[in-house]
Design an enzyme around this catalytic site. Structure first.
Site, short mmCIF file in Angstrom:
data_model
loop_
_atom_site.label_atom_id
_atom_site.label_comp_id
_atom_site.label_asym_id
_atom_site.label_seq_id
_atom_site.Cartn_x
_atom_site.Cartn_y
_atom_site.Cartn_z
N GLU A 85 0.85 -1.30 0.23
CA GLU A 85 -0.09 0.12 -0.01
C GLU A 85 0.92 1.26 -0.02
O GLU A 85 0.73 2.08 0.85
CB GLU A 85 -1.03 -0.05 1.23
CG GLU A 85 -2.10 0.99 1.17
CD GLU A 85 -2.91 1.02 2.32
OE1 GLU A 85 -2.66 1.80 3.32
OE2 GLU A 85 -3.96 0.28 2.23
N ARG A 129 -6.99 11.00 14.58
CA ARG A 129 -6.12 11.86 15.48
C ARG A 129 -6.41 13.50 15.44
O ARG A 129 -6.86 14.10 16.08
CB ARG A 129 -4.53 11.81 15.37
CG ARG A 129 -4.00 10.91 16.53
CD ARG A 129 -2.48 10.82 16.52
NE ARG A 129 -1.98 10.40 17.65
CZ ARG A 129 -2.12 8.93 18.16
NH1 ARG A 129 -2.65 8.08 17.17
NH2 ARG A 129 -1.67 8.62 19.27
C1 UD1 Z 1 -3.78 3.73 14.83
C2 UD1 Z 1 -2.66 4.18 13.91
C3 UD1 Z 1 -3.64 4.87 12.66
C4 UD1 Z 1 -4.60 3.85 12.17
C5 UD1 Z 1 -5.44 3.17 13.59
C6 UD1 Z 1 -6.15 2.11 12.86
C7 UD1 Z 1 -0.72 5.38 14.60
C8 UD1 Z 1 0.01 6.64 15.02
N1 UD1 Z 1 -2.21 5.38 14.61
O1 UD1 Z 1 -4.39 4.93 15.54
O2 UD1 Z 1 -2.73 5.29 11.69
O3 UD1 Z 1 -5.32 4.41 11.11
O4 UD1 Z 1 -4.55 2.74 14.44
O5 UD1 Z 1 -7.32 1.92 13.87
O6 UD1 Z 1 -0.03 4.42 14.20
N2 UD1 Z 1 -6.75 0.76 22.13
C9 UD1 Z 1 -7.18 -0.17 23.00
N3 UD1 Z 1 -7.33 -1.42 22.41
C10 UD1 Z 1 -7.01 -1.66 21.07
C11 UD1 Z 1 -6.52 -0.45 20.35
C12 UD1 Z 1 -6.27 0.75 20.95
O7 UD1 Z 1 -7.69 -0.03 24.12
O8 UD1 Z 1 -7.13 -2.65 20.57
C13 UD1 Z 1 -6.58 2.26 22.78
C14 UD1 Z 1 -5.28 2.51 23.82
O9 UD1 Z 1 -5.36 3.17 24.80
C15 UD1 Z 1 -4.29 2.84 22.74
C16 UD1 Z 1 -5.03 3.83 21.90
O10 UD1 Z 1 -6.46 3.30 21.74
O11 UD1 Z 1 -3.14 3.45 23.49
C17 UD1 Z 1 -4.41 4.42 20.81
O12 UD1 Z 1 -3.95 3.41 19.90
P1 UD1 Z 1 -2.82 3.77 18.88
O13 UD1 Z 1 -2.46 2.73 18.02
O14 UD1 Z 1 -1.89 4.84 19.41
O15 UD1 Z 1 -3.52 4.98 17.86
P2 UD1 Z 1 -5.01 4.83 16.94
O16 UD1 Z 1 -5.76 5.80 17.32
O17 UD1 Z 1 -5.43 3.36 17.35
#
Ligand code: UD1
Ligand code: UDP
Length: 376
Positions: free
Chosen positions: A117, A216
């Site tokens: 991708e 975000r």
């Molecule tokens: C991430 C990716 C984004 C992607 C998205 C898909 C980055 C910076 N962001 O965003 O590019 O589009 O995933 O969904 O790489 N959490 C849980 N359980 C989970 C997943 C997340 O509790 O299974 C909560 C946790 O508090 C975690 C937070 O969500 O810290 C954020 O997860 P993070 O991977 O930082 O960012 P996303 O907003 O999920």
């Protein structure tokens, strides 16, 4: 040839799986799978039904990490795995921080990187943030760029990526979707969340609005505007809204607060892929800021209103299946009501098309990875 495939989030898992499956069919490939578990629950939601057991699970998810936290955790964690496995090639997918930091870790060890991708560009480094820059950085490092579309190829050529390194393959999400599309009908009555939604839309003349959001750049005011628009749409009384809510606290808390009490809105836990596709198939209209959903909806012939100001996926807009509506509540309501009240406008956006691939992307990617040749 030893190939290490690394990923960390729900969409990467869905989109890497078809490639892992194809690679594993090939005798010449020794495939190792490393998950960072940047997402824990949503990653497991994909891995479990697929029966995919990673060789390495770094279990890196934290409750409220900064982008620097994720980057350094992945860089160090994947780095150790690379030191141990010493693969001939690393494959990454998309634009997450796992993707970018894995590519960096491979680069520091002079291991070639293939980018699944590749080449999507919005042209704005703050939207999507940080994904636009993540994807560009991987593009600088990779020597095999698997562009899903001609447009993505053009973007890479403009950045002086050698033509011989770019392969237009289609997007592997269409491979994943095709694998399960036929199973959705059988699932409906058996899945409690889907059953709940199907019963509710039976009361509203089958008009389901399916919503996802997590970007975000939409945190804060954007989410509030989206929720305001959803309440107004739900107040019409002739639609039901299903919203599987992303577990990120920056999304989950405000969404619950704004929409938790509305009888025409079902706030759901994130769904496994099959029930989610079942709801997409049932939807009259999809509202989303997701990348993957923008790619799947045209294949299912579902109109999508994209809750963003820019998109790195212009093909769905060009094909007439998607519209960029931003995050202003009034605009979202106006655009959604146009599709709810004007049958012709709805029909125009509902023609199934496949701008993102033909379902054979993983086969093409596998061929290029194993041939090691850059010629098509
Ligand atoms: C991430 C990716 C984004 C992607 C998205 C898909 C980055 C910076 N962001 O965003 O590019 O589009 O995933 O969904 O790489 N959490 C849980 N359980 C989970 C997943 C997340 O509790 O299974 C909560 C946790 O508090 C975690 C937070 O969500 O810290 C954020 O997860 P993070 O991977 O930082 O960012 P996303 O907003 O999920
Ligand atoms: N998806 C899912 N369950 C859900 C919501 C989405 O399986 O409850 C799937 C969706 O079909 C798409 C992918 O997850 O394939 C998109 O993930 P997300 O929106 O989190 O990430 P993005 O594509 O924006 O990076």
């Amino acid at each position: 040839m030893k190939v290490l495939v690394a990923f960390g989030t729900r969409p990467e898992a869905l989109k890497c799986f078809p490639v892992i499956q194809e690679l594993r069919k090939c005798e010449g490939a020794d495939v190792k799978v490393c998950v960072t578990a940047q997402h824990r629950d949503m990653l497991d939601q994909v891995l479990r039904p697929l029966g995919l057991k990673p060789d390495y699970d770094l279990d890196l998810m934290r409750l409220s990490p900064s982008l620097s936290d994720i980057t350094s955790d992945v860089l160090n964690g994947v780095g150790e795995v690379l030191d141990k496995e010493q693969p001939d090639r690393v494959l990454v997918q998309g634009d997450t921080t796992t993707t970018m930091a894995t590519a960096m870790a491979a680069y520091y060890r002079r291991i070639p990187v293939g980018h699944v991708e590749a080449g999507l560009r919005s042209g704005d480094i703050y939207s999507p943030w940080p994904e636009e820059v993540n994807r560009k950085m991987v593009g600088v490092i990779a020597d095999q760029h698997f562009a899903p579309t001609e447009q993505a190829r053009e973007n890479l050529l403009k950045e002086n990526v050698p033509e011989s390194q770019i392969h237009v393959t289609g997007n592997t999400v269409i491979d994943a979707l095709n694998q399960i599309k036929d199973q959705v009908n059988a699932l409906e009555s058996g899945h409690p969340a889907v059953r709940q939604v199907v019963d509710a839309i039976g009361r509203t003349n089958n008009r389901l609005i399916l919503v996802t959001s997590h970007r975000r750049e939409n945190w804060g005011q954007g989410i509030e505007q989206i929720c305001t628009a959803l309440r107004r749409l739900a107040d019409r009384g002739d639609v039901h809204i299903a919203y599987p809510v992303h577990p990120n606290p920056n999304v989950k808390i405000p969404v619950q607060e704004f929409l938790g009490d509305h009888p025409s809105i079902s706030l759901l836990q994130p769904l496994d892929y099959l029930p989610f596709v079942a709801l997409m198939t049932r939807a009259h209209l999809i509202l989303t800021d997701s990348g993957g959903v923008q790619e799947e909806a045209p294949a299912l012939g579902k109109p999508v209103l994209v809750l963003r100001d820019t998109t790195e996926r212009p093909e769905g807009i060009a094909s007439g299946n998607a519209r960029l509506v931003g995050v202003d509540a009034v605009t979202i309501v106006t655009e959604a009501e146009r599709l709810l009240d004007d049958e012709r406008a709805h029909r125009k956006m509902s023609r199934a098309r496949n701008p993102y691939g033909d379902g054979k992307a993983a086969q093409r990617i596998t061929r290029h990875v194993l041939n090691g040749s850059y010629a098509d």
